[in-house]
Design an enzyme around this catalytic site. Structure first.
Site, PDB file in Angstrom:
ATOM      1  CB  SER A   1     -26.623  35.237  -9.811  1.00 29.37           C
ATOM      2  OG  SER A   1     -27.987  35.253  -9.422  1.00 29.37           O
TER       3      SER A   1
ATOM      4  CE1 TYR B   1     -25.009  33.956  -4.959  1.00 30.40           C
ATOM      5  CE2 TYR B   1     -27.057  34.949  -5.719  1.00 30.40           C
ATOM      6  CZ  TYR B   1     -26.059  34.001  -5.861  1.00 30.40           C
ATOM      7  OH  TYR B   1     -26.108  33.106  -6.895  1.00 30.40           O
TER       8      TYR B   1
END
Length: 279
Positions: free
Chosen positions: A171, A184
């Site tokens: 990501s 995350y």
């Protein structure tokens, strides 16, 4: 022949984890269109139904087989459990044979209450300090541990053959400091670094390991988990927009194909240039 018709992954066998919906589902469908035989995966048989992306995992496998005239099987299970991972890999070997391509897409900024919780499962107090310990473990395990366990289960057979492709989904959140979704982002940063380390280890075996790091990408869960901007939902005419799952899938296809035979250890952003600094 139209370039879109070229079967870049013809007869390759690919396991895409976390492919019951969203980006993973798009990767599985795109791979199938390129001639691959695919194994789709979800944590539960009804995983696609949560955001209305299919009645069941088996139903989605049937649709892929019908639409793309290829083989597709569905496997289910919790990839944070090493025994489950080993059993799934054995099932794939029994039904499909070798695994040529591993795409670790399972993950997401999802806490211990699951996607049925508010904001499509985003943890409460979702920052560096307020997030609960339970959610820390859940997010880290869901994103990082699953990647490690699947690589540990699949890569040894690739090493014996001296052939294989590993693409891990990271990501852009892992490439900058952010005030929210901190765990995350940290878990995806761990995926990036693990991938680099594994790439170095596997050089002598002619196995490539790379990361695709998506930016904001329109999936059903993405739309359910935040306030979105209508102006950024356009699909062309500007790069100042949300990405489409097929755009992520196309980058993963490139890294899974022979076209990327001398590329390994890379983190490739697919974000329309929203980040333009070294990774």
């Amino acid at each position: 022949m139209n370039c879109s018709e070229i079967k870049t992954l013809n007869n390759k066998i690919a396991w895409i984890t976390g492919s019951s919906r969203g980006i993973g589902k798009a990767i599985a469908e795109h791979f199938s269109s390129k001639g691959a035989k695919v194994v789709i995966h979800g944590s539960r048989p009804d995983s696609p139904k949560v955001f209305q992306e299919g009645e069941s995992l088996e139903a989605n496998a049937d649709v892929i087989e019908k639409n793309y005239d290829t083989s597709c099987i569905a496997v289910t299970g919790d990839l944070t459990d090493d025994t489950v991972v080993q059993n799934i890999v054995s099932e794939i070997h029994e039904k499909m044979g070798r695994i040529d391509i591993l795409v670790n897409c399972a993950g997401g900024d999802i806490g211990s209450k699951g996607v049925q919780a508010g904001m499509a499962g985003k943890p409460e107090g979702n920052d560096a300090l307020l997030i609960s310990l339970e959610d820390i473990h859940t997010v880290m395990d869901r994103n990082f541990l699953t990647c490690v366990l699947c690589c540990k289960a699949v890569v040894p057979e690739m090493m014996k053959r001296k052939n294989g492709k590993i693409i891990n989904i990271g990501s852009i959140a892992a490439l900058t400091g952010i005030s929210g979704s901190t765990i995350y982002a940290s878990a995806k940063a761990a995926v990036h670094e693990y991938s680099r380390c594994l790439a170095v280890q596997l050089r002598q075996y002619d196995i490539t390991v790379n990361v695709v790091a998506p930016g904001d990408t329109v999936t059903e869960r993405f739309l359910a988990s935040r306030v979105t901007e209508d102006a950024r939902k356009v699909q062309s005419g500007t790069l100042d927009r949300y990405g489409q799952p097929v755009e992520i899938a196309a980058a993963v296809e490139f890294l899974a194909s022979d076209a990327s035979s001398f590329i390994s250890g890379e983190v490739i952003r697919v974000d329309g240039g929203s980040q333009c600094w070294p990774s």
